[in-house]
Scaffold this active site. Structure first.
Site, PDB file in Angstrom:
ATOM      1  N   ASN A  86       0.831  -1.200   0.000  1.00  0.00           N
ATOM      2  CA  ASN A  86       0.000   0.000   0.000  1.00  0.00           C
ATOM      3  C   ASN A  86       0.871   1.256   0.000  1.00  0.00           C
ATOM      4  O   ASN A  86       2.025   1.209  -0.385  1.00  0.00           O
ATOM      5  CB  ASN A  86      -1.021  -0.012   1.144  1.00  0.00           C
ATOM      6  CG  ASN A  86      -2.363   0.559   0.710  1.00  0.00           C
ATOM      7  OD1 ASN A  86      -2.450   1.669   0.194  1.00  0.00           O
ATOM      8  ND2 ASN A  86      -3.421  -0.213   0.909  1.00  0.00           N
ATOM      9  N   HIS A 104       3.339   0.125  -2.784  1.00  0.00           N
ATOM     10  CA  HIS A 104       3.625  -1.312  -2.903  1.00  0.00           C
ATOM     11  C   HIS A 104       5.118  -1.614  -3.024  1.00  0.00           C
ATOM     12  O   HIS A 104       5.533  -2.480  -3.792  1.00  0.00           O
ATOM     13  CB  HIS A 104       2.875  -1.906  -4.094  1.00  0.00           C
ATOM     14  CG  HIS A 104       1.401  -2.050  -3.868  1.00  0.00           C
ATOM     15  ND1 HIS A 104       0.838  -2.202  -2.619  1.00  0.00           N
ATOM     16  CD2 HIS A 104       0.362  -2.077  -4.754  1.00  0.00           C
ATOM     17  CE1 HIS A 104      -0.469  -2.316  -2.739  1.00  0.00           C
ATOM     18  NE2 HIS A 104      -0.788  -2.234  -4.018  1.00  0.00           N
ATOM     19  N   HIS A 164      -1.561  -9.950  -3.688  1.00  0.00           N
ATOM     20  CA  HIS A 164      -2.428  -9.077  -4.487  1.00  0.00           C
ATOM     21  C   HIS A 164      -3.216  -9.878  -5.526  1.00  0.00           C
ATOM     22  O   HIS A 164      -3.419  -9.427  -6.658  1.00  0.00           O
ATOM     23  CB  HIS A 164      -1.583  -7.999  -5.169  1.00  0.00           C
ATOM     24  CG  HIS A 164      -2.305  -6.716  -5.417  1.00  0.00           C
ATOM     25  ND1 HIS A 164      -3.365  -6.610  -6.295  1.00  0.00           N
ATOM     26  CD2 HIS A 164      -2.131  -5.476  -4.908  1.00  0.00           C
ATOM     27  CE1 HIS A 164      -3.782  -5.350  -6.324  1.00  0.00           C
ATOM     28  NE2 HIS A 164      -3.052  -4.639  -5.485  1.00  0.00           N
ATOM     29  N   GLN A 189      -7.399  -4.376   2.433  1.00  0.00           N
ATOM     30  CA  GLN A 189      -7.631  -3.410   1.363  1.00  0.00           C
ATOM     31  C   GLN A 189      -8.480  -4.093   0.303  1.00  0.00           C
ATOM     32  O   GLN A 189      -8.051  -5.068  -0.312  1.00  0.00           O
ATOM     33  CB  GLN A 189      -6.314  -2.943   0.745  1.00  0.00           C
ATOM     34  CG  GLN A 189      -6.475  -1.875  -0.322  1.00  0.00           C
ATOM     35  CD  GLN A 189      -6.517  -0.466   0.238  1.00  0.00           C
ATOM     36  OE1 GLN A 189      -6.292  -0.255   1.425  1.00  0.00           O
ATOM     37  NE2 GLN A 189      -6.792   0.511  -0.608  1.00  0.00           N
ATOM     38  N   GLU A 228      -6.714  -7.616   0.019  1.00  0.00           N
ATOM     39  CA  GLU A 228      -5.316  -7.607   0.436  1.00  0.00           C
ATOM     40  C   GLU A 228      -5.227  -7.469   1.958  1.00  0.00           C
ATOM     41  O   GLU A 228      -5.431  -6.385   2.498  1.00  0.00           O
ATOM     42  CB  GLU A 228      -4.584  -6.455  -0.232  1.00  0.00           C
ATOM     43  CG  GLU A 228      -4.735  -6.404  -1.745  1.00  0.00           C
ATOM     44  CD  GLU A 228      -4.481  -5.013  -2.287  1.00  0.00           C
ATOM     45  OE1 GLU A 228      -3.421  -4.429  -1.971  1.00  0.00           O
ATOM     46  OE2 GLU A 228      -5.356  -4.490  -3.008  1.00  0.00           O
TER      47      GLU A 228
END
Length: 315
Positions: A78, A104, A174, A266, A279
């Site tokens: 993130n 990321h 991811h 997320q 995520e």
């Protein structure tokens, strides 16, 4: 478990694909980026199909890196605001690859590295050393991610990291779940709050209750689009992975459950293709938010985290 050559990078580095199989579930994992390339499970009629978004060849991942298809993300998953954070009185400048922010892990994060691979019971252990200063992050970090199929076919991803200097660590996977029936998807998520963000995707610091809003998935309901937000899990950080959510595709009958030790998820519903990313993580910009759960890793400590994706069907 078997390993096979999947392709080679431009510099000649080989990329292998590990095939994991147990109790009717087949998972394929790449040494490039720790990518979950494929998860094959049966639908309600017993027809086996893929439940994730991926490419048949290595070129697809090299040509389309930004969506992070199936990838292992780090050193910090993130966003980190402004590409900087201060730790023990020292400010660190990171690669800024998400507008003015670090995203990321930077320009060449863990998702763009080839990992060493070693067979594990019903799985594979990927490992690498992230050198001091990689993408601006301090400390030499030894990191591993072990992908295992548990009894019943659930996919467990267990992360571990140690460092020789204070640093920050936040790891996730991811994968985009695309359950093969065309939807609609229904989601349940045990999160009574979320972290609102500004226009750049950076949390404001508020933990906002979800009641009465489009972020309330405490009871299962149809999932629409337009999400790229961190949900605050009711359970917080836990020593063992606890079930926090369930994604159901009414078309195929496939169900994916999510269990994790992490305090947040997320959820990202991208435009342009059918998929939902869930995520598991610590919160965005935590290095600059002391009020959020901590992400600092120091010498002598061990970072450990686990997420388990379970697979099933219902009518």
């Amino acid at each position: 478990m078997t390993a096979e050559l999947f392709g080679t990078l431009a510099d000649g580095t080989p990329v292998h694909r590990w095939v994991l199989e147990r109790d009717g579930v087949v998972v394929r994992v790449l040494t490039y980026g720790g990518i979950v390339q494929s998860v094959r499970t049966p639908d309600r009629d017993g027809r086996v199909g893929d439940a994730v978004v991926g490419f048949d060849g290595l070129a697809g991942y090299l040509d389309c890196p930004e969506p992070y298809f199936g990838a292992l993300v780090g050193r910090y998953a993130n966003r980190i605001a402004g590409g900087t954070f201060t730790l023990d009185g020292r400010t660190y400048a990171l690669a800024r690859n998400g507008g003015p922010h670090s995203l990321h892990g930077g320009e060449r994060g863990f998702d763009k590295r080839v990992w060493d691979a070693q067979a594990a019971p019903y799985g594979v252990r990927l490992s690498r050393v992230s050198p001091d200063g990689e993408e601006g992050f301090p400390g030499r970090v030894e990191v591993s991610a072990t992908y295992t199929l548990e009894e019943g076919g659930a996919l467990r991803i267990a992360y571990r990291a140690v460092t020789d200097a204070p640093t920050v660590v936040n790891l996730t996977n991811h994968t985009y779940w695309s359950l093969g029936g065309g939807g609609p998807y229904e989601l349940r998520l045990a999160a009574g709050a979320m972290t609102p963000v500004d226009g750049g995707g950076i949390p404001t610091g508020e933990l906002r209750g979800v009641a009465g809003s489009r972020f309330d998935f405490r009871a299962a309901r149809v999932l629409g689009g337009g999400y790229d937000h961190n949900f605050v899990l009711d359970k917080g950080v836990t020593g063992e992975a606890e079930v926090v959510g369930e994604l159901y595709d009414a078309g195929s009958g496939r169900v994916v459950t999510v269990a994790t030790t992490e305090p947040g998820v997320q959820m990202y519903t991208p435009d342009g293709f059918d998929g939902v990313a869930l995520e598991t993580q610590h919160f965005p910009d935590s290095p600059n938010r002391p009020e959020f759960p901590g992400v600092v890793l120091r010498p002598g400590e061990v970072f450990e985290s686990a997420t388990v994706y379970g697979f099933g069907v219902r009518g």
